[in-house]
Design a protein around this motif. Structure first.
Motif, short mmCIF file in Angstrom:
data_model
loop_
_atom_site.label_atom_id
_atom_site.label_comp_id
_atom_site.label_asym_id
_atom_site.label_seq_id
_atom_site.Cartn_x
_atom_site.Cartn_y
_atom_site.Cartn_z
N TRP A 91 0.83 -0.91 -0.49
CA TRP A 91 0.18 -0.34 0.16
C TRP A 91 1.02 1.14 -0.16
O TRP A 91 1.57 1.59 1.12
N GLY A 92 0.67 1.81 -0.71
CA GLY A 92 2.08 3.40 -1.26
C GLY A 92 0.48 3.88 -0.93
O GLY A 92 0.02 4.45 -0.17
N CYS A 93 1.29 5.15 -1.54
CA CYS A 93 0.46 7.61 -0.73
C CYS A 93 -0.79 7.34 -1.04
O CYS A 93 -1.71 7.86 -1.92
N GLY A 94 -0.33 6.76 -2.95
CA GLY A 94 -1.27 7.04 -3.98
C GLY A 94 -1.82 7.97 -4.91
O GLY A 94 -2.22 8.40 -5.72
N LEU A 95 -0.61 9.39 -4.74
CA LEU A 95 -0.59 10.20 -5.40
C LEU A 95 0.82 10.21 -5.88
O LEU A 95 0.62 11.04 -6.55
N CYS A 96 1.68 9.65 -5.34
CA CYS A 96 2.92 10.04 -6.29
C CYS A 96 3.24 9.67 -7.84
O CYS A 96 2.42 8.64 -7.88
N MET A 97 4.50 9.72 -8.89
CA MET A 97 4.19 9.09 -10.31
C MET A 97 3.47 7.27 -9.91
O MET A 97 3.38 6.97 -10.51
N ASN A 98 4.57 6.66 -9.24
CA ASN A 98 4.19 5.04 -9.88
C ASN A 98 3.03 4.18 -8.99
O ASN A 98 2.78 3.81 -9.30
N CYS A 99 2.63 5.10 -7.79
CA CYS A 99 1.51 4.85 -7.30
C CYS A 99 0.35 5.18 -7.88
O CYS A 99 -0.61 4.28 -9.06
N ARG A 100 0.28 6.11 -8.81
CA ARG A 100 -0.76 6.38 -9.89
C ARG A 100 -1.14 5.72 -11.17
O ARG A 100 -1.80 5.21 -11.97
N TYR A 106 6.31 0.24 -5.59
CA TYR A 106 7.62 1.23 -5.80
C TYR A 106 6.98 2.38 -5.34
O TYR A 106 7.20 3.03 -6.30
N CYS A 107 6.04 2.52 -4.43
CA CYS A 107 5.44 4.68 -4.58
C CYS A 107 7.47 5.53 -3.44
O CYS A 107 8.13 4.35 -2.97
N GLN A 108 6.66 6.10 -4.07
CA GLN A 108 7.87 6.70 -4.15
C GLN A 108 7.78 7.93 -2.72
O GLN A 108 8.68 8.89 -2.61
N ASN A 109 7.11 7.80 -1.56
CA ASN A 109 7.13 8.66 -0.31
C ASN A 109 7.12 7.20 0.58
O ASN A 109 6.31 6.19 1.09
ZN ZN Z 1 3.17 6.97 -3.54
#
Ligand code: ZN
Ligand code: NAD
Ligand code: ZN
Length: 346
Positions: A91-100, A106-109
Motif C-alpha cells: 500500500w503506497g501513498c496513492g499520489l506519487c508517480m509510481n502509485c498513480r 514502488y511508492c516514492q513516499n
Molecule cells: Zn506513492
C-alpha cells in the motif's frame, strides 16, 4: 474480539492472540477473510535476529489475502457487501508517480508505505482492515480460500517473468530455482506467457521437482554442479536467457550467475540473504541483475484473469486458524507441497 495469528517478537514463535475486530474509518474497508497464504517471507521475518533500534511491535501475519467485503467505512465506494475480492498487498501513498500508474510496491513516499501482514496487521484473522477500496480486485467466480496466493506467490512471479518476456522467444530457456509456492506459479506463468521457452526447474527436493514437471517444467534438476552442466549442455553452452532465483541464498545465486547467459536476466526474488558479486568477470557480459519486489496493481488484474480462465492454479492446502503454527512449521520443514492457506472461518 477475535483471534489473530501474530508476530510477537524476533525469533519467537508466532501466537494466536485476542484482538479487537477493526472498525473501518473513512474510505476504509473491512474484509471477511476467506484465505490468507503463508509465504516463506513470514518465516524470514519470524526467524531473523532483532534489528538495531526500537523492537518491532506485535502484528497479525498474512500478506496474501482474499475474502469478502464485510463493511465499508464512510465514503468507501465501488464495492458491495459480500463481494468476493483479492487484496493488493503493498500500500503506497496513492499520489506519487509510481502509485498513480499502479506501481504502489514502488511508492516514492516511503513514509506512506505499508503492507498488511508485514509490520502492520494482516489477514490471519477473521477480519482484515484495508485502507482503501483501490486495493481490492473483484474475484468473480474464484473462491477466496483458493485465490489468496494469487496476490503474492502469483503476482510476484508474474511481475518477475513479465519484465523479461522480451527475452523468452522460441529457442529460449528460463531457469526457475526453487519450485515452492512462488516457483510453481512462475513455471505456470512462463508456460502460458511464453509457450515456446524451455523451462528448467531446480530444487533440492525431488517431490517439488515432480510437481514442477506436472505444472509445465520441461526439465527438473536437483540443485548441484551437475545441474549447471546440464543447463549449459541444454543451451549449447550459452546459458539461460532468464534465471529466476526464488531462494536467493549464496549457493543458488552462485549457480544462477553461472547459468545466466550474455544479455540475459538474473532475477533475485528469494530473500535468502545471499549476494552475487557483479564485476567484469561475471556474471556474463551485459547480463542484468535485479531484485524485484512484489508486482503492480494492473498485473494483479491480469493474474486474476489468468486464474479465472483456468490457465494458472495454485496447489493449496487449507489450515484453520488454530493450525496456523503447524502450517508454518511444515513450511519451514519443506513439507508444504504448494501453498498453505489459513482459512479463519472454517
Ligand atoms: Zn506513492
Ligand atoms: P517456499 O518455501 O514455498 O519454496 C522455496 C523452495 O525453494 C522450496 O521448494 C525449497 O525446496 C527450495 N529450495 C530451498 N533451498 C534450495 C536450494 N539451495 N536450491 C534449490 N531450491 C531450494 O517459499 P516461497 O513462499 O515460494 O518463497 C520463495 C522466496 O521468495 C522466499 O525467500 C520469500 O521470502 C521470497 N519472496 C520474495 C518476494 C519478493 O517480492 N521479492 C515475494 C514473495 C516471496
Ligand atoms: Zn510474500
Amino acid at each position: 474480539m477475535m483471534k489473530a495469528f501474530q508476530f510477537i517478537a524476533a525469533q519467537k514463535p508466532a501466537e494466536l492472540r485476542e484482538v479487537p475486530v477493526p472498525e473501518p474509518g473513512a474510505g476504509q474497508v473491512l474484509i471477511k477473510i476467506g484465505g490468507a497464504g503463508a509465504c516463506h517471507s513470514d518465516l524470514h521475518i519470524l526467524e531473523a535476529p532483532p534489528k538495531p533500534g526500537p523492537a518491532r511491535k506485535p502484528f497479525t501475519l498474512g500478506h496474501e489475502n482474499a475474502g469478502w467485503v464485510e463493511k465499508l467505512g464512510p465514503g468507501a465506494t465501488g464495492f458491495s457487501i459480500g463481494d468476493p475480492v483479492i487484496v493488493y498487498g503493498p500500500w503506497g501513498c496513492g499520489l506519487c508517480m509510481n502509485c498513480r500508474v499502479g506501481r504502489e510496491n514502488y511508492c516514492q513516499n516511503p513514509g506512506d508505505t505499508k503492507a498488511g501482514g508485514l509490520g502492520s496487521d494482516g489477514g490471519m484473522a477473521p477480519y482484515f482492515l484495508v485502507p482503501s477500496t483501490r486495493f481490492l480486485i473483484p474475484l468473480g467466480t474464484l473462491d477466496p480460500r483458493d485465490a489468496a496466493p494469487l496476490s503474492d506467490a502469483a503476482l510476484t512471479s508474474y511481475h518477475a517473468v513479465k519484465r523479461s518476456l522480451h527475452l523468452l522467444g522460441p529457442g529460449s530457456t528460463a531457469v526457475v530455482i526453487g519450485a515452492g509456492g512462488l516457483g510453481q506459479m512462475a513455471i505456470q506463468i512462463l508456460r502460458v506467457l511464453s509457450g515456446a521457452t524451455t523451462i528448467i526447474a531446480v530444487d533440492t527436493s525431488s517431490d517439488k521437482l515432480a510437481i514442477a514437471k506436472s505444472m509445465g517444467a520441461d526439465e527438473a534438476l536437483i540443485s548441484s554442479d551437475a545441474a549447471v552442466t546440464r543447463i549449459k549442455d541444454m543451451t549449447r553452452g550459452q546459458g539461460a536467457e532468464l534465471v529466476l532465483d526464488l531462494v536467493g541464498a549464496n549457493p543458488t545465486l552462485d549457480m544462477a550467475a553461472r547459468v545466466a547467459r550474455v544479455l540475459g536476466h538474473l532475477t533475485i526474488v528469494g530473500l535468502g540473504s545471499g549476494a552475487v558479486p557483479v564485476n567484469f568477470r561475471g556474471p556474463a557480459m551485459e547480463c542484468s541483475v535485479s531484485s524485484p519486489y512484489w508486482g503492480y496493481i494492473p498485473e494483479l488484474i491480469e493474474v486474476v484473469s489468468l486464474a479465472q480462465a483456468g490457465k494458472i492454479k495454485m496447489l493449496v492446502e487449507h489450515f484453520p486458524l488454530e493450525r496456523a503454527a503447524e502450517a508454518y512449521h511444515l513450511l519451514h520443514e519443506g513439507k508444504i507441497n504448494g501453498r498453505a492457506v489459513i482459512t479463519p472461518h472454517d
